[in-house]
Design an enzyme around this catalytic site. Structure first.
Site, PDB file in Angstrom:
ATOM      1  N   VAL A  15      -5.851  24.023  -7.149  1.00 44.52           N
ATOM      2  CA  VAL A  15      -4.706  24.230  -8.053  1.00 44.52           C
ATOM      3  C   VAL A  15      -4.444  22.964  -8.881  1.00 44.52           C
ATOM      4  O   VAL A  15      -4.341  23.022 -10.118  1.00 44.52           O
ATOM      5  CB  VAL A  15      -3.432  24.609  -7.253  1.00 44.52           C
ATOM      6  N   LYS A 106       3.905  27.321   0.194  1.00 46.31           N
ATOM      7  CA  LYS A 106       4.775  28.322   0.850  1.00 46.31           C
ATOM      8  C   LYS A 106       5.088  27.952   2.282  1.00 46.31           C
ATOM      9  O   LYS A 106       6.182  28.195   2.772  1.00 46.31           O
ATOM     10  CB  LYS A 106       4.125  29.702   0.813  1.00 46.31           C
ATOM     11  N   GLU A 130       7.533  28.518  -7.977  1.00 47.40           N
ATOM     12  CA  GLU A 130       7.073  29.840  -8.421  1.00 47.40           C
ATOM     13  C   GLU A 130       5.712  30.207  -7.842  1.00 47.40           C
ATOM     14  O   GLU A 130       5.444  31.369  -7.544  1.00 47.40           O
ATOM     15  CB  GLU A 130       6.996  29.864  -9.957  1.00 47.40           C
ATOM     16  N   ILE A 137       1.652  35.648 -10.039  1.00 41.52           N
ATOM     17  CA  ILE A 137       2.659  36.684 -10.331  1.00 41.52           C
ATOM     18  C   ILE A 137       4.032  36.034 -10.423  1.00 41.52           C
ATOM     19  O   ILE A 137       4.458  35.377  -9.475  1.00 41.52           O
ATOM     20  CB  ILE A 137       2.729  37.759  -9.212  1.00 41.52           C
ATOM     21  N   GLY A 188     -15.693  33.497  -0.951  1.00 35.56           N
ATOM     22  CA  GLY A 188     -14.666  32.467  -1.139  1.00 35.56           C
ATOM     23  C   GLY A 188     -13.246  33.018  -1.091  1.00 35.56           C
ATOM     24  O   GLY A 188     -12.286  32.309  -1.364  1.00 35.56           O
ATOM     25  N   ASP A 202       0.378  33.489   7.034  1.00 38.39           N
ATOM     26  CA  ASP A 202       0.582  33.155   5.618  1.00 38.39           C
ATOM     27  C   ASP A 202       1.525  34.177   4.971  1.00 38.39           C
ATOM     28  O   ASP A 202       2.478  33.807   4.268  1.00 38.39           O
ATOM     29  CB  ASP A 202      -0.783  33.141   4.912  1.00 38.39           C
ATOM     30  N   LYS A 206       5.505  33.814   3.246  1.00 37.19           N
ATOM     31  CA  LYS A 206       5.869  34.359   1.920  1.00 37.19           C
ATOM     32  C   LYS A 206       6.975  35.411   2.048  1.00 37.19           C
ATOM     33  O   LYS A 206       7.903  35.446   1.231  1.00 37.19           O
ATOM     34  CB  LYS A 206       4.629  34.950   1.257  1.00 37.19           C
TER      35      LYS A 206
HETATM   36  N1  LIG Z   1      -5.630  27.895  -4.006  1.00 41.63           N
HETATM   37  C1  LIG Z   1      -4.807  28.873  -4.321  1.00 41.63           C
HETATM   38  O1  LIG Z   1      -5.230  29.886  -4.869  1.00 41.63           O
HETATM   39  C2  LIG Z   1      -3.343  28.751  -4.044  1.00 41.63           C
HETATM   40  C3  LIG Z   1      -2.482  29.791  -4.451  1.00 41.63           C
HETATM   41  C4  LIG Z   1      -1.103  29.670  -4.225  1.00 41.63           C
HETATM   42  C5  LIG Z   1      -0.621  28.544  -3.585  1.00 41.63           C
HETATM   43  N2  LIG Z   1      -1.497  27.581  -3.183  1.00 41.63           N
HETATM   44  C6  LIG Z   1      -0.943  26.396  -2.505  1.00 41.63           C
HETATM   45  O2  LIG Z   1      -1.205  25.257  -3.294  1.00 41.63           O
HETATM   46  C7  LIG Z   1      -1.403  24.137  -2.463  1.00 41.63           C
HETATM   47  C8  LIG Z   1      -2.757  23.508  -2.788  1.00 41.63           C
HETATM   48  O3  LIG Z   1      -3.783  24.438  -2.566  1.00 41.63           O
HETATM   49  P1  LIG Z   1      -5.280  24.149  -3.057  1.00 41.63           P
HETATM   50  O4  LIG Z   1      -6.030  25.415  -2.830  1.00 41.63           O
HETATM   51  O5  LIG Z   1      -5.291  23.546  -4.404  1.00 41.63           O
HETATM   52  O6  LIG Z   1      -5.746  23.070  -1.955  1.00 41.63           O
HETATM   53  P2  LIG Z   1      -7.062  22.155  -1.970  1.00 41.63           P
HETATM   54  O7  LIG Z   1      -8.075  22.689  -2.926  1.00 41.63           O
HETATM   55  O8  LIG Z   1      -7.460  21.959  -0.561  1.00 41.63           O
HETATM   56  O9  LIG Z   1      -6.531  20.766  -2.547  1.00 41.63           O
HETATM   57  C9  LIG Z   1      -5.730  19.891  -1.830  1.00 41.63           C
HETATM   58  C10 LIG Z   1      -5.644  18.570  -2.566  1.00 41.63           C
HETATM   59  O10 LIG Z   1      -4.744  17.712  -1.909  1.00 41.63           O
HETATM   60  C11 LIG Z   1      -5.394  16.486  -1.568  1.00 41.63           C
HETATM   61  N3  LIG Z   1      -4.844  16.083  -0.266  1.00 41.63           N
HETATM   62  C12 LIG Z   1      -4.729  16.834   0.848  1.00 41.63           C
HETATM   63  N4  LIG Z   1      -4.163  16.117   1.825  1.00 41.63           N
HETATM   64  C13 LIG Z   1      -3.916  14.888   1.328  1.00 41.63           C
HETATM   65  C14 LIG Z   1      -3.343  13.701   1.853  1.00 41.63           C
HETATM   66  N5  LIG Z   1      -2.911  13.645   3.104  1.00 41.63           N
HETATM   67  N6  LIG Z   1      -3.245  12.629   1.035  1.00 41.63           N
HETATM   68  C15 LIG Z   1      -3.682  12.687  -0.243  1.00 41.63           C
HETATM   69  N7  LIG Z   1      -4.210  13.787  -0.800  1.00 41.63           N
HETATM   70  C16 LIG Z   1      -4.343  14.867  -0.030  1.00 41.63           C
HETATM   71  C17 LIG Z   1      -6.882  16.786  -1.529  1.00 41.63           C
HETATM   72  O11 LIG Z   1      -7.610  15.600  -1.823  1.00 41.63           O
HETATM   73  P3  LIG Z   1      -9.218  15.610  -2.019  1.00 41.63           P
HETATM   74  O12 LIG Z   1      -9.455  16.384  -3.286  1.00 41.63           O
HETATM   75  O13 LIG Z   1      -9.599  14.199  -2.156  1.00 41.63           O
HETATM   76  O14 LIG Z   1      -9.767  16.303  -0.807  1.00 41.63           O
HETATM   77  C18 LIG Z   1      -6.990  17.837  -2.646  1.00 41.63           C
HETATM   78  O15 LIG Z   1      -7.114  17.223  -3.895  1.00 41.63           O
HETATM   79  C19 LIG Z   1      -1.263  24.649  -1.015  1.00 41.63           C
HETATM   80  O16 LIG Z   1       0.051  24.470  -0.581  1.00 41.63           O
HETATM   81  C20 LIG Z   1      -1.570  26.125  -1.165  1.00 41.63           C
HETATM   82  O17 LIG Z   1      -0.958  26.898  -0.133  1.00 41.63           O
HETATM   83  C21 LIG Z   1      -2.822  27.644  -3.401  1.00 41.63           C
END
Ligand SMILES: NC(=O)c1ccc[n+]([C@@H]2O[C@H](COP(=O)([O-])OP(=O)(O)OC[C@H]3O[C@@H](n4cnc5c(N)ncnc54)[C@H](OP(=O)(O)O)[C@@H]3O)[C@@H](O)[C@H]2O)c1
Length: 429
Positions: A15, A106, A130, A137, A188, A202, A206
């Site tokens: 994200v 969430k 959001e 959505i 994925g 999860d 929500k």
């Molecule tokens: N992916 C989705 O479709 C989606 C949809 C809705 C909501 N969300 C929510 O959005 C959030 C992020 O999701 P994501 O899928 O983008 O996760 P992700 O791809 O795993 O990315 C997490 C990011 O945070 C960094 N990070 C994690 N722990 C850290 C720490 N302790 N210190 C510093 N940096 C840290 C990671 O660093 P590195 O890059 O160096 O590993 C990475 O850049 C979550 O809360 C998720 O529930 C995601």
């Protein structure tokens, strides 16, 4: 007066990486549409050597997330790192410093919402989330603003794309749970460890957030009765189809008298219900109220692009508030929830039994339902050698009564096994 708004990100993965790329790459389009200019000033990550989908400028990345919050050139903090800690304390620190916070987390909002919202209120800054439910959505803003005046009665949500994908594949391709899960991982849609999705956890976070916003009473994840999809059998999906149902993992938030009940469990959804047609990884939220009747929001519940769109909308909203310089009050005020135990909630059940194919079995089973105060809507029986599959769909009765009836089957010798129990989605009673 025009001013560039400094953005700090906690996380730059699926994200966050998409968000930075779009804030930079689409800056002209955003400025011409909104009149706002953004500059990404600091990005907290875990691994500096990991490739990023945006151009990394000198000093932009840090492995010290507090540097993002503390940077005086950062006006708005976006938390997209996930997990409870350190995300929670970083958000609290940003709010305490008077900085607006946007989060997609969430799990964290469900667990620490009241504390974080109170901190935002104390400081008069926005805390927007959001993207935390339904990914792309728009659902948080409609619930907390557009529908704030509606006495909402029930929300039904397909709020986890992984489980909806798995159940859709089981329904449409006739594969087993294990096969559908393996496919979801390969594509994925499912994490290598899919527990949070398939266990319903999860979806419970929500559902708790949706219930809190809809009813103005804070519901925590531990208040949510939660059952996942691990026990859903392909046979029940096939039988369900014969009876006009589609099996979905449904998060329900419902007013029961003066209280509320929130639950997540697999449900037989009548094919004519709008949620029955929500396929694959798509999410949907169906809202019922006396004046609006019903509303359906559906679309991509996850993925970098749709989720970043929701986060970007919040960033733009928070930037407007920042430039206006106004004290921001929370959109919804929360009182303590009177959570009605699931046992008291009227439900309908689909029950599949394996029985000895002997005369009188059905009468004994009907008797157990009757004694528990549950009336039967339909019965279907298919003999296989000396055994028979017996499928019963009940009318509404308290969840506790349905359980009592099925427990009583244990003392009927002709009942070999209660093979499965799935609740049937019905109208509000
Ligand atoms: N992916 C989705 O479709 C989606 C949809 C809705 C909501 N969300 C929510 O959005 C959030 C992020 O999701 P994501 O899928 O983008 O996760 P992700 O791809 O795993 O990315 C997490 C990011 O945070 C960094 N990070 C994690 N722990 C850290 C720490 N302790 N210190 C510093 N940096 C840290 C990671 O660093 P590195 O890059 O160096 O590993 C990475 O850049 C979550 O809360 C998720 O529930 C995601």
């Amino acid at each position: 007066m025009e001013r560039t708004i400094g953005i700090g990100l906690l996380g730059a993965g699926t994200v966050g990486g998409t968000l930075v790329r779009r804030l930079v790459g689409e800056s002209e389009a955003i400025a011409s549409k909104t009149g706002l200019t953004f500059d990404v000033r600091k990005v907290g990550v875990r691994d500096l050597s990991r490739p990023r989908e945006f151009d990394v400028t000198e000093g932009m990345l840090t492995t010290e997330p507090t540097e993002v919050v503390d940077d005086p050139s950062v006006d708005i903090v976006v938390e997209v790192m996930g997990g409870l800690e350190p995300a929670g304390d970083l958000i609290l620190a940003a709010l305490e410093a008077g900085k607006p916070v946007i989060t997609a987390n969430k799990e964290l909002i469900a667990a620490r919402g009241p504390e974080l919202i109170a901190a935002a209120e104390r400081k008069g800054v926005p805390l927007l989330f959001e993207a935390a439910v339904g990914g792309g959505i728009p659902i948080i803003r409609p619930l907390s603003e557009t529908l704030a005046g509606e006495h909402l009665e029930r929300i039904l949500g397909i709020v986890n794309g992984t489980t909806n994908y798995i159940l859709s594949q089981m329904t449409e391709a006739g594969v087993t749970y294990e096969e559908a899960l393996a496919e979801a991982k390969a594509l994925g849609y499912a994490e290598p460890d899919p527990t949070a999705d398939v266990s319903g956890a999860d979806a419970a976070s929500k559902a708790a957030i949706l219930a809190s916003l809809a009813f103005g009473t804070w519901v925590g994840p531990s208040d949510v009765y939660t059952e996942g999809i691990e026990a859903v059998d392909a046979m029940d999906i096939a039988f369900g189809a014969d009876f006009g149902y589609v099996v979905k993992l449904i998060g329900t938030a419902e007013r029961i008298g003066s209280g509320v009940n929130v639950r997540v469990h697999p449900a037989m959804v009548p094919v004519e219900h709008p949620l029955a047609g929500i396929r694959g990884a798509t999410n949907a939220v169906f809202i019922e109220g006396p004046s609006i009747d019903s509303l359906l929001f559906s679309g991509p519940g996850a993925g970098g692009e749709p989720t970043a769109t929701a986060v970007l909308g919040d960033v733009i909203d928070a930037a407007r508030e920042t430039l206006a310089g106004a004290q921001v009050a929370p959109r919804i005020r929360f009182s303590a929830a009177d959570v009605v135990p699931f046992e008291q909630v009227p439900t309908r059940w689909y029950v599949r039994l394996l029985v000895d194919d002997k005369p009188g079995v059905l009468a004994k089973i009907a008797g157990a339902f009757g004694e528990a105060g549950v009336s039967i809507r339909s019965v279907w029986q298919e003999g296989v050698d000396s055994e028979a599959a017996l499928i019963i769909v009940t009318h509404h009765a308290a969840e506790a009564s349905q359980r009592r009836a099925v427990e009583a089957f244990e003392s009927i010798p002709d009942v070999i096994e209660v093979a499965s129990v799935i609740r049937v989605l019905g109208d509000r009673v």
